[in-house]
Every structure is written in structure tokens, then in C-alpha cells.
Design a protein around this motif. Structure first.
Motif, PDB file in Angstrom:
ATOM      1  N   GLY A  63      49.197   7.228  50.636  1.00 39.32           N
ATOM      2  CA  GLY A  63      49.177   6.548  51.919  1.00 39.32           C
ATOM      3  C   GLY A  63      48.042   6.999  52.816  1.00 39.32           C
ATOM      4  N   PRO A  64      48.077   6.617  54.100  1.00 41.06           N
ATOM      5  CA  PRO A  64      46.991   6.937  55.036  1.00 41.06           C
ATOM      6  C   PRO A  64      46.811   8.439  55.191  1.00 41.06           C
ATOM      7  N   GLY A  65      45.571   8.838  55.480  1.00 37.85           N
ATOM      8  CA  GLY A  65      45.276  10.242  55.709  1.00 37.85           C
ATOM      9  C   GLY A  65      44.791  10.987  54.484  1.00 37.85           C
ATOM     10  N   PHE A  66      44.764  10.313  53.335  1.00 38.05           N
ATOM     11  CA  PHE A  66      44.277  10.917  52.096  1.00 38.05           C
ATOM     12  C   PHE A  66      43.042  10.162  51.611  1.00 38.05           C
ATOM     13  N   GLU A  67      42.204  10.867  50.875  1.00 39.57           N
ATOM     14  CA  GLU A  67      40.976  10.247  50.376  1.00 39.57           C
ATOM     15  C   GLU A  67      41.284   9.058  49.478  1.00 39.57           C
ATOM     16  N   GLU A  68      42.309   9.188  48.617  1.00 43.41           N
ATOM     17  CA  GLU A  68      42.730   8.089  47.746  1.00 43.41           C
ATOM     18  C   GLU A  68      44.163   7.723  48.110  1.00 43.41           C
ATOM     19  N   SER A  69      44.310   6.769  48.999  1.00 39.15           N
ATOM     20  CA  SER A  69      45.636   6.431  49.525  1.00 39.15           C
ATOM     21  C   SER A  69      46.555   5.854  48.462  1.00 39.15           C
ATOM     22  N   ASP A  70      45.997   5.324  47.363  1.00 39.77           N
ATOM     23  CA  ASP A  70      46.805   4.711  46.316  1.00 39.77           C
ATOM     24  C   ASP A  70      47.214   5.700  45.229  1.00 39.77           C
ATOM     25  N   TYR A  71      46.822   6.972  45.399  1.00 42.07           N
ATOM     26  CA  TYR A  71      47.133   7.977  44.383  1.00 42.07           C
ATOM     27  C   TYR A  71      48.609   8.355  44.473  1.00 42.07           C
ATOM     28  N   ASP A  72      49.250   8.555  43.324  1.00 45.28           N
ATOM     29  CA  ASP A  72      50.663   8.941  43.286  1.00 45.28           C
ATOM     30  C   ASP A  72      50.803  10.444  43.490  1.00 45.28           C
ATOM     31  N   ALA A 167      39.148  24.162  45.607  1.00 47.33           N
ATOM     32  CA  ALA A 167      39.743  22.849  45.875  1.00 47.33           C
ATOM     33  C   ALA A 167      40.947  22.555  44.983  1.00 47.33           C
ATOM     34  N   LEU A 168      41.111  23.316  43.890  1.00 46.18           N
ATOM     35  CA  LEU A 168      42.236  23.097  42.979  1.00 46.18           C
ATOM     36  C   LEU A 168      43.523  23.700  43.529  1.00 46.18           C
ATOM     37  N   CYS A 169      43.393  24.593  44.503  1.00 52.10           N
ATOM     38  CA  CYS A 169      44.553  25.220  45.139  1.00 52.10           C
ATOM     39  C   CYS A 169      44.948  24.371  46.343  1.00 52.10           C
ATOM     40  N   HIS A 170      46.072  23.705  46.254  1.00 50.38           N
ATOM     41  CA  HIS A 170      46.474  22.749  47.283  1.00 50.38           C
ATOM     42  C   HIS A 170      47.307  23.426  48.374  1.00 50.38           C
ATOM     43  N   TRP A 171      47.163  22.913  49.579  1.00 51.08           N
ATOM     44  CA  TRP A 171      47.937  23.410  50.735  1.00 51.08           C
ATOM     45  C   TRP A 171      48.848  22.321  51.261  1.00 51.08           C
ATOM     46  N   PRO A 172      50.181  22.548  51.224  1.00 49.44           N
ATOM     47  CA  PRO A 172      50.881  23.660  50.586  1.00 49.44           C
ATOM     48  C   PRO A 172      50.819  23.568  49.062  1.00 49.44           C
ATOM     49  N   CYS A 173      51.260  24.628  48.395  1.00 49.54           N
ATOM     50  CA  CYS A 173      51.143  24.730  46.938  1.00 49.54           C
ATOM     51  C   CYS A 173      51.806  23.534  46.246  1.00 49.54           C
ATOM     52  N   SER A 174      51.079  22.937  45.299  1.00 51.00           N
ATOM     53  CA  SER A 174      51.616  21.793  44.549  1.00 51.00           C
ATOM     54  C   SER A 174      51.996  22.162  43.117  1.00 51.00           C
ATOM     55  N   ARG A 235      41.944  14.359  46.273  1.00 51.96           N
ATOM     56  CA  ARG A 235      40.512  14.631  46.055  1.00 51.96           C
ATOM     57  C   ARG A 235      40.257  15.217  44.670  1.00 51.96           C
ATOM     58  N   THR A 236      41.233  15.969  44.167  1.00 52.77           N
ATOM     59  CA  THR A 236      41.077  16.592  42.847  1.00 52.77           C
ATOM     60  C   THR A 236      41.883  15.858  41.782  1.00 52.77           C
ATOM     61  N   HIS A 237      42.379  14.640  42.120  1.00 52.71           N
ATOM     62  CA  HIS A 237      43.201  13.872  41.182  1.00 52.71           C
ATOM     63  C   HIS A 237      44.314  14.750  40.619  1.00 52.71           C
ATOM     64  N   ALA A 242      37.959  20.294  36.357  1.00 53.61           N
ATOM     65  CA  ALA A 242      36.535  19.968  36.373  1.00 53.61           C
ATOM     66  C   ALA A 242      36.140  19.308  37.702  1.00 53.61           C
ATOM     67  N   LYS A 243      36.980  18.390  38.183  1.00 56.22           N
ATOM     68  CA  LYS A 243      36.709  17.735  39.457  1.00 56.22           C
ATOM     69  C   LYS A 243      36.715  18.750  40.600  1.00 56.22           C
ATOM     70  N   ALA A 244      37.653  19.690  40.560  1.00 57.12           N
ATOM     71  CA  ALA A 244      37.739  20.696  41.611  1.00 57.12           C
ATOM     72  C   ALA A 244      36.500  21.581  41.641  1.00 57.12           C
ATOM     73  N   LYS A 245      35.959  21.914  40.468  1.00 52.66           N
ATOM     74  CA  LYS A 245      34.736  22.710  40.420  1.00 52.66           C
ATOM     75  C   LYS A 245      33.577  21.954  41.068  1.00 52.66           C
ATOM     76  N   GLU A 246      33.472  20.673  40.789  1.00 52.84           N
ATOM     77  CA  GLU A 246      32.413  19.864  41.403  1.00 52.84           C
ATOM     78  C   GLU A 246      32.524  19.891  42.924  1.00 52.84           C
ATOM     79  N   ILE A 247      33.741  19.726  43.418  1.00 52.31           N
ATOM     80  CA  ILE A 247      33.945  19.669  44.869  1.00 52.31           C
ATOM     81  C   ILE A 247      33.576  20.992  45.518  1.00 52.31           C
ATOM     82  N   GLU A 248      33.988  22.096  44.902  1.00 54.05           N
ATOM     83  CA  GLU A 248      33.670  23.399  45.503  1.00 54.05           C
ATOM     84  C   GLU A 248      32.159  23.642  45.538  1.00 54.05           C
TER      85      GLU A 248
END
Length: 358
Positions: A63-72, A167-174, A235-237, A242-248
Motif C-alpha cells: 500500500g501507500p508509503g512503500f516504494e512498491e505499493s503492490d508488493y505482498d 538494507a537487508l535488515c528490516h525495521w522492525p525485524c521481518s 525495496r529489497t523484495h 543481492a538487491k540489498a547489497k546494491e542498495i547499500e
């Protein structure tokens, strides 16, 4: 190009027989003997969740407030995020009372095998009464002894996502709950809002083998996401290393989610290690950009030095000085918080930025 995640550790996948053996070992009480057929069906369902790795079986769109609002995203994580946001709003609302999170870090409890309360609990109670006497401050007590004494209380270990990429460490922990792995009932989703909502934190811990208690260390490790963690898992799907490394490597801002809160620390031992334990806790809190409330708020002492454990509570009864020192640590924190809210608590470093992040 970002470095690729390194692989090569031994396989940990269980076969069906071993999985079910471990799953059903929870039900050896004879009370379950008449339920074997039902348990087999439950084990079958659990095996499917494990073999298909259904970590988060219930999701909804970000939903709103995330980079990919359609992500589950996992419903559990979204609920945890909402609780953290609500706690931050309470923290920032100056019309609300000041709050102190008061942590008893001992695992010992009269309700489990030791058969006796801990000295840390007693010291935390001394601190609580001192804070209450200061007035106008609410207290959230956190007894980490509940990990050993309450049914279903768990803090699962940190999986060290941050060490792969911030970036792979999510807040709060996922990372939890993970239903596929049976890693459920994680207490941290209740604990994160307590830290976020607190203006001040007071930790009382024993020394266990030259360190904090294992209960406190579990919580400390799981708070790594509060210091530089990524608030947007889309952001890190999810957990795409690998995506998280790119972002950092593109530049990470290391958001300090608990910065500015004040703290007090009391570490007490019997023989050795109190100084180093107190110092390690203070260093950790300062590194997360929390601030010491004052010199009297950081205390390391010995109770019943080299004396029998059996009489250690009597030693605490007799040591009126440490009781008063703990009161002073609590008073220092309470008064510093009031000064901070009034704009009279000076920290020249708060407008400065470290040239190197973690």
C-alpha cells in the motif's frame, strides 16, 4: 556491480521423517496419546508448510508509503510496523507523560527452577519506586525472566542480515515469525514499541560469565534493526540479498530509529566482570545514539563479593549503599528526562554527524 552473496554452507533441509520426528516430539505427554491421529494430520500440514517454505502464509499489499505499493508483505510485519509508528507518535507528543522502559535482565525467577527471585528484579523494583517518587513519569516494566517462566515467551536469535547488507535488515525485524520453520511466538514485536515509546531506558543486569544475561543479549542482538535498519522491505523484495547489497553500495543513510533517548545502566556481579558488562552496555547504547543521563546513571557493583550464593539476597539487604546508588541512577534518569523535555539537557554532539556510519 555489487558483490554476489557468498554461498557454500552445508545443507540444512530435513527430510519428511526427521521433520515429523522433531515436530511430534513436542507432544510426548501421555495426555496426547488419544490424539495421535489428529497430531499426524497436523504434522502433515506442518510438513507441507515447511517443504514449501511458507514463511509468511498471510500477506497483504504494502500500500501507500512503500516504494512498491503492490508488493505482498506479511500481515505480522505490517502490524508490528503500525505498533512502532504509534509508539513513535506517542513518544513525540509532548502532551503525553514521559516514559521509562525499566528492564530486569536476569533470567532467574521464583517461578522456575531457581525457586527464588533475582537480585536484578529487586534492584529494578528499587529503581521503580525511586522513579515514581520523582512524579510525572510513567514506567513500562520489562521482565526478561519471563522468557524462562512464561509459556510461549521467546526471543529468537538474530540471523545477522545486517552483516550481508544494511538494507537487508528490516525495521522492525521481518525475520520472524517464520511459520515454515516453526519460529513463532517471537516477543520482539511487543518489545520494539516499548523501546520506541520510551523517552528513557534503564537496564538492570547481572553478570553471567563475564557478560550480560543470555536473555538480555538476545534482545540486544534483535535491536540491531533499530540502528540503521531498512523501514521498507519492498525495496529489497523481501530478503533478496543481492538487491540489498546494491542498495547499500549506492549509499545507505543508516537511520537511527532510537536516537536521542536517555539511558541508565546498572550491572551487578558476584566475583568479576561488572565493570566490563556495564561498559559494554553503555558503549552499545551510545553507539545507537542514545545518551547517558549522567555519571550517576551508570553503575557497576558487586553484591556479596566472593560470598556464598545461598546468602546473596541477605548481602543485598545489608548493602544499603548499592540500594541508594540504584535510586540515584533512577533519579538521575528521571531528572535528566524532565530537563530534556524542558530544553535544558545539553548535548553538543546532537547536531553533529559521524563521518563514518556502521
Amino acid at each position: 556491480m555489487a558483490p554476489q552473496p557468498r554461498k557454500g554452507m552445508p545443507d540444512v533441509q530435513l527430510d519428511e521423517a526427521e521433520f515429523k520426528r522433531r515436530f511430534l516430539s513436542q507432544y510426548i505427554d501421555p495426555a496426547f496419546d488419544t490424539l495421535q491421529d489428529e497430531l499426524q494430520r497436523v504434522a502433515d500440514a506442518a510438513w507441507r508448510g515447511y517443504s514449501e517454505y511458507r514463511k509468511s502464509p498471510r500477506t497483504r499489499k504494502a500500500g501507500p508509503g512503500f516504494e512498491e505499493s503492490d508488493y505482498d508483505l506479511a500481515v505480522d510485519w505490517l502490524n508490528a510496523r503500525e505498533a512502532v509508528i504509534a509508539a513513535q507518535q506517542r513518544h513525540d507528543d509532548t502532551s503525553q507523560p514521559l516514559r521509562i522502559l525499566l528492564i530486569n535482565s536476569s533470567s532467574r525467577s521464583e517461578h522456575t527452577c531457581p525457586g527464588e527471585m533475582s537480585k536484578s528484579f529487586r534492584l529494578a523494583e528499587i529503581a521503580r519506586h525511586a522513579i515514581e517518587a520523582e512524579g510525572e513519569i510513567e514506567i513500562d516494566p520489562l521482565n526478561l525472566s519471563d522468557l524462562a517462566s512464561e509459556y510461549g515467551r521467546k526471543i529468537h536469535p538474530c540471523k545477522a542480515c545486517f552483516s550481508t547488507a544494511a538494507a537487508l535488515c528490516h525495521w522492525p525485524c521481518s525475520c520472524y515469525p517464520n511459520y515454515a520453520m516453526g519460529q513463532t511466538l517471537d516477543w520482539m514485536n511487543d518489545i520494539y514499541p516499548l523501546w520506541v515509546g520510551a523517552h528513557g531506558v534503564m537496564i538492570v543486569t547481572p553478570v553471567n560469565w563475564y557478560h550480560t544475561s543470555s536473555s538480555l543479549k538476545l534482545m540486544i542482538d534483535r535491536l540491531v534493526c533499530a540502528d540503521g535498519g531498512n523501514p521498507d522491505p519492498t525495496r529489497t523484495h523481501g530478503k533478496d540479498a543481492a538487491k540489498a547489497k546494491e542498495i547499500e553500495l549506492q549509499g545507505w543513510d543508516y537511520p537511527r530509529h532510537l536516537a536521542g533517548r536517555l539511558f541508565a545502566v546498572v550491572a551487578h556481579g558476584d566475583v568479576e566482570g561488572a565493570e566490563n558488562t556495564r561498559r559494554a552496555l553503555s558503549d552499545w547504547l551510545c553507539y545507537m545514539q542514545l545518551r547517558p543521563a549522567g555519571p550517576m546513571a551508570e553503575l557497576d557493583r558487586y553484591i556479596g563479593y566472593w560470598a556464598p550464593y545461598a546468602s546473596s539476597h541477605d548481602a543485598l539487604d545489608e548493602d544499603e549503599s548499592i540500594q541508594e546508588e540504584v535510586r540515584n541512577a533512577a533519579r538521575t534518569l528521571a531528572r535528566a528526562l524532565k530537563a530534556q523535555r524542558a530544553g535544558a539537557f545539553a548535548d553538543p554532539s546532537e547536531i553533529l554527524r559521524q563521518p563514518r556510519q556502521k
